[in-house]
Design a protein around this motif. Structure first.
Motif, PDB file in Angstrom:
ATOM      1  N   PRO A 250      19.705 -19.846  21.708  1.00 38.22           N
ATOM      2  CA  PRO A 250      20.813 -20.817  21.678  1.00 38.22           C
ATOM      3  C   PRO A 250      20.849 -21.538  20.329  1.00 38.22           C
ATOM      4  O   PRO A 250      19.821 -21.877  19.765  1.00 38.22           O
ATOM      5  N   MET A 251      22.062 -21.709  19.836  1.00 43.54           N
ATOM      6  CA  MET A 251      22.231 -22.369  18.535  1.00 43.54           C
ATOM      7  C   MET A 251      23.326 -23.418  18.613  1.00 43.54           C
ATOM      8  O   MET A 251      24.067 -23.473  19.579  1.00 43.54           O
ATOM      9  N   ALA A 252      23.390 -24.228  17.555  1.00 40.15           N
ATOM     10  CA  ALA A 252      24.433 -25.245  17.472  1.00 40.15           C
ATOM     11  C   ALA A 252      25.797 -24.555  17.584  1.00 40.15           C
ATOM     12  O   ALA A 252      26.015 -23.501  17.009  1.00 40.15           O
ATOM     13  N   PRO A 253      26.739 -25.169  18.334  1.00 35.65           N
ATOM     14  CA  PRO A 253      27.991 -24.469  18.656  1.00 35.65           C
ATOM     15  C   PRO A 253      28.799 -24.060  17.436  1.00 35.65           C
ATOM     16  O   PRO A 253      29.467 -23.036  17.465  1.00 35.65           O
ATOM     17  N   GLU A 254      28.754 -24.811  16.369  1.00 37.34           N
ATOM     18  CA  GLU A 254      29.638 -24.484  15.238  1.00 37.34           C
ATOM     19  C   GLU A 254      28.948 -23.690  14.142  1.00 37.34           C
ATOM     20  O   GLU A 254      29.528 -23.447  13.103  1.00 37.34           O
ATOM     21  N   PHE A 255      27.696 -23.322  14.328  1.00 42.33           N
ATOM     22  CA  PHE A 255      26.989 -22.630  13.245  1.00 42.33           C
ATOM     23  C   PHE A 255      26.002 -21.635  13.839  1.00 42.33           C
ATOM     24  O   PHE A 255      24.805 -21.781  13.706  1.00 42.33           O
ATOM     25  N   ASP A 256      26.512 -20.620  14.506  1.00 42.07           N
ATOM     26  CA  ASP A 256      25.634 -19.686  15.208  1.00 42.07           C
ATOM     27  C   ASP A 256      25.252 -18.532  14.308  1.00 42.07           C
ATOM     28  O   ASP A 256      25.523 -17.381  14.597  1.00 42.07           O
ATOM     29  N   SER A 257      24.588 -18.829  13.223  1.00 41.55           N
ATOM     30  CA  SER A 257      24.385 -17.802  12.218  1.00 41.55           C
ATOM     31  C   SER A 257      22.977 -17.849  11.678  1.00 41.55           C
ATOM     32  O   SER A 257      22.720 -18.391  10.631  1.00 41.55           O
ATOM     33  N   LEU A 258      22.030 -17.268  12.410  1.00 40.59           N
ATOM     34  CA  LEU A 258      20.688 -17.089  11.880  1.00 40.59           C
ATOM     35  C   LEU A 258      20.625 -15.749  11.172  1.00 40.59           C
ATOM     36  O   LEU A 258      21.225 -14.776  11.609  1.00 40.59           O
ATOM     37  N   ASN A 259      19.850 -15.676  10.127  1.00 40.50           N
ATOM     38  CA  ASN A 259      19.514 -14.403   9.521  1.00 40.50           C
ATOM     39  C   ASN A 259      18.772 -13.540  10.553  1.00 40.50           C
ATOM     40  O   ASN A 259      17.998 -14.043  11.348  1.00 40.50           O
ATOM     41  N   VAL A 260      19.005 -12.218  10.520  1.00 43.74           N
ATOM     42  CA  VAL A 260      18.432 -11.353  11.568  1.00 43.74           C
ATOM     43  C   VAL A 260      16.907 -11.337  11.503  1.00 43.74           C
ATOM     44  O   VAL A 260      16.232 -11.279  12.545  1.00 43.74           O
ATOM     45  N   ALA A 261      16.333 -11.403  10.306  1.00 48.34           N
ATOM     46  CA  ALA A 261      14.868 -11.431  10.206  1.00 48.34           C
ATOM     47  C   ALA A 261      14.325 -12.736  10.792  1.00 48.34           C
ATOM     48  O   ALA A 261      13.261 -12.756  11.426  1.00 48.34           O
ATOM     49  N   THR A 262      15.063 -13.822  10.598  1.00 46.94           N
ATOM     50  CA  THR A 262      14.648 -15.112  11.147  1.00 46.94           C
ATOM     51  C   THR A 262      14.759 -15.107  12.670  1.00 46.94           C
ATOM     52  O   THR A 262      13.847 -15.566  13.376  1.00 46.94           O
ATOM     53  N   ALA A 263      15.875 -14.585  13.181  1.00 42.07           N
ATOM     54  CA  ALA A 263      16.037 -14.483  14.638  1.00 42.07           C
ATOM     55  C   ALA A 263      14.919 -13.624  15.227  1.00 42.07           C
ATOM     56  O   ALA A 263      14.341 -13.952  16.274  1.00 42.07           O
ATOM     57  N   GLY A 264      14.597 -12.532  14.533  1.00 42.67           N
ATOM     58  CA  GLY A 264      13.508 -11.670  14.994  1.00 42.67           C
ATOM     59  C   GLY A 264      12.180 -12.409  15.022  1.00 42.67           C
ATOM     60  O   GLY A 264      11.385 -12.240  15.954  1.00 42.67           O
ATOM     61  N   ALA A 265      11.931 -13.246  14.009  1.00 44.86           N
ATOM     62  CA  ALA A 265      10.677 -14.001  13.969  1.00 44.86           C
ATOM     63  C   ALA A 265      10.570 -14.948  15.155  1.00 44.86           C
ATOM     64  O   ALA A 265       9.503 -15.076  15.774  1.00 44.86           O
ATOM     65  N   ILE A 266      11.687 -15.604  15.493  1.00 39.96           N
ATOM     66  CA  ILE A 266      11.667 -16.537  16.624  1.00 39.96           C
ATOM     67  C   ILE A 266      11.370 -15.777  17.915  1.00 39.96           C
ATOM     68  O   ILE A 266      10.576 -16.218  18.749  1.00 39.96           O
ATOM     69  N   ALA A 267      11.990 -14.612  18.069  1.00 35.95           N
ATOM     70  CA  ALA A 267      11.748 -13.810  19.269  1.00 35.95           C
ATOM     71  C   ALA A 267      10.310 -13.288  19.305  1.00 35.95           C
ATOM     72  O   ALA A 267       9.651 -13.321  20.348  1.00 35.95           O
ATOM     73  N   LEU A 268       9.805 -12.822  18.166  1.00 32.85           N
ATOM     74  CA  LEU A 268       8.430 -12.296  18.127  1.00 32.85           C
ATOM     75  C   LEU A 268       7.423 -13.403  18.434  1.00 32.85           C
ATOM     76  O   LEU A 268       6.417 -13.167  19.106  1.00 32.85           O
ATOM     77  N   HIS A 269       7.681 -14.600  17.930  1.00 28.37           N
ATOM     78  CA  HIS A 269       6.793 -15.732  18.233  1.00 28.37           C
ATOM     79  C   HIS A 269       6.721 -15.951  19.741  1.00 28.37           C
ATOM     80  O   HIS A 269       5.644 -16.115  20.309  1.00 28.37           O
ATOM     81  N   HIS A 270       7.877 -15.914  20.390  1.00 30.27           N
ATOM     82  CA  HIS A 270       7.900 -16.126  21.836  1.00 30.27           C
ATOM     83  C   HIS A 270       7.222 -14.966  22.578  1.00 30.27           C
ATOM     84  O   HIS A 270       6.420 -15.177  23.489  1.00 30.27           O
ATOM     85  N   LEU A 271       7.549 -13.747  22.168  1.00 25.00           N
ATOM     86  CA  LEU A 271       7.037 -12.573  22.901  1.00 25.00           C
ATOM     87  C   LEU A 271       5.552 -12.359  22.667  1.00 25.00           C
ATOM     88  O   LEU A 271       4.857 -11.811  23.523  1.00 25.00           O
ATOM     89  N   SER A 272       5.045 -12.765  21.512  1.00 19.56           N
ATOM     90  CA  SER A 272       3.646 -12.481  21.208  1.00 19.56           C
ATOM     91  C   SER A 272       2.705 -13.497  21.818  1.00 19.56           C
ATOM     92  O   SER A 272       1.515 -13.281  21.865  1.00 19.56           O
TER      93      SER A 272
END
Lengths: 275, 275
Positions: A250-272
């Motif tokens: 989930p991101m701020a409603p008007e700026f839903d734009s994470l870099n894909v490597a950054t989004a991946g890092a957030i997901a990997l942190h959670h999954l690992s």
């Protein structure tokens, strides 16, 4: 047993010396590929290549003479039959075709994989596993960044579709901080081949997308996960999303734009975290 | 009430035209600064400048003629007294001093802040707040990336010490995907001034560092947080770490090297969830 002493570095003055042929026209060859070879540049990536963790061997090393002393200890780990060449930075620039600032280059060897060989690094059935799948990622910075993040969170391997750029591209290696030389990867034909691989190895696919159905933070990580990431613009193909469990950050409603490597890092942190 | 029609764009052929003086010698001026102005480049950042969310006004816009049609709707929001110039890409390149590929530039105005003015965006006492503090971040990519991530997770504002580079540097704006034009920020003298600000505004400082004491995932986010980030190499100064609550993101033992903007994104994702 004492290791045989390393031969002394070979100083080269002539940019046309045939021993340095793999270093010529570097940028042009980045584009067309190098038939079993790749280039590493800079001290960080060369040190990774010289460590026990690198999955690839070196064919040769090319250094500005003033870099020799600082790298001597690391170079002592190089097999005796791998030559170390030295050339001044102007000669290095003449060879490569662009200004060389750091004076640290090497040629790596891709090696060959037997058809049907198991993917190195993949934990056996029932053991926890975390694999990253990249679909259509054409940006070298993003691919390099994802390898860096995969290494940071201990992902076991990376699968790439044919539309994703080569992790052993010079810049991708550098952006990965050398992780592209460490984390096992394999290129498969397309997303379907990646999903078939996941099914064969009991990996549960999770597709990360701004339009995903579940919130990442509320997700209980599967024991064996394939985290699928698509390119920043189009993202993962809609027909793929329809068939898969999908996850969003989930991101701020008007700026839903994470870099894909950054989004991946957030997901990997959670999954690992559960691993 | 009908808005006054916008004047037609002004075509300019002469790279020495004084109206384009703020666009000249662009790279040299990136280094020395621009006395109250900054440069935006590319369609994404120009569109942010033309949106209601931008904190800054434009002094002028300079476009390759072929970019006019695609941007016409966005340009209609520009005040009538802000000129739109057009020049061919070769002329634009001659003006700026380097090859212009996208043909989209603008000059922004920093504006002035009254001394002692409240920081825009900072929620009032007792309301939840999430502020990012940057100490010694000299890399424009990292500062731009952190603004992008701050915007994505709805951070209220960013504080910078004097050693952190300018978020309105051309490349930082571009890497931020325009977030540097949106997220309120203020430069203070040093880390102590940032901590004094936090104390005055009841923000609880959390210092993110690989050597931090608490694990991020186990942290209950404070209602009002100042997330402090240091540079990738030296990190936050040890004397600062000793005085603060410190947080770490656990990583694989042999590769504890996340990019600082990526580490910040992971922390912001965790801290923003309770907001």
């Amino acid at each position: 047993m004492t290791a045989a002493p390393r031969p002394a570095p070979v100083a080269i003055d002539d940019p046309a010396d045939p021993r340095l042929a793999p270093y010529t026209a570097m940028r042009e060859r980045d584009l067309v590929g190098r038939a079993g070879r790749f280039i590493v540049e800079g001290e960080v990536t060369l040190r990774v290549m010289l460590s026990a963790r690198a999955r690839f061997g070196l064919e040769s090393v090319l250094l500005a003479p003033e870099r020799l002393a600082g790298l001597a200890e690391a170079l002592a780990r190089l097999p005796g039959d791998v030559p170390v060449y030295t050339a001044t930075k102007p000669v290095m620039s003449a060879i490569t075709g662009f200004p060389i600032h750091r004076g640290v280059l090497g040629v790596g060897l891709r090696g060959t994989e037997a058809p049907g060989a198991p993917l190195p690094g993949l934990p056996p059935a029932l053991a926890p596993a975390l694999v990253v799948g990249l679909v259509g990622l054409t940006n070298h910075d993003n691919v390099g960044g994802l390898f860096r993040n995969a290494a940071a969170f201990g992902a076991d391997a990376v699968l790439l579709d044919a539309g994703t750029c080569d992790p052993l591209y010079r810049k991708a290696i550098r952006v990965s901080a050398g992780a592209a030389l460490i984390v096992p990867f394999r290129q498969l034909a397309d997303a379907d081949a990646i999903l078939a691989f996941a099914a064969r190895h009991a990996l549960e696919p999770l597709a990360l997308s701004p339009g995903g159905g579940e919130t990442l933070a509320a997700l209980l990580p599967p024991a064996r996960t394939l985290l699928l990431l698509g390119s920043e613009g189009p993202g993962l193909p809609p027909d793929l999303m329809e068939r898969l469990r999908t996850v969003r950050i989930p991101m701020a409603p008007e700026f839903d734009s994470l870099n894909v490597a950054t989004a991946g890092a957030i997901a990997l942190h959670h999954l690992s975290r559960s691993a």
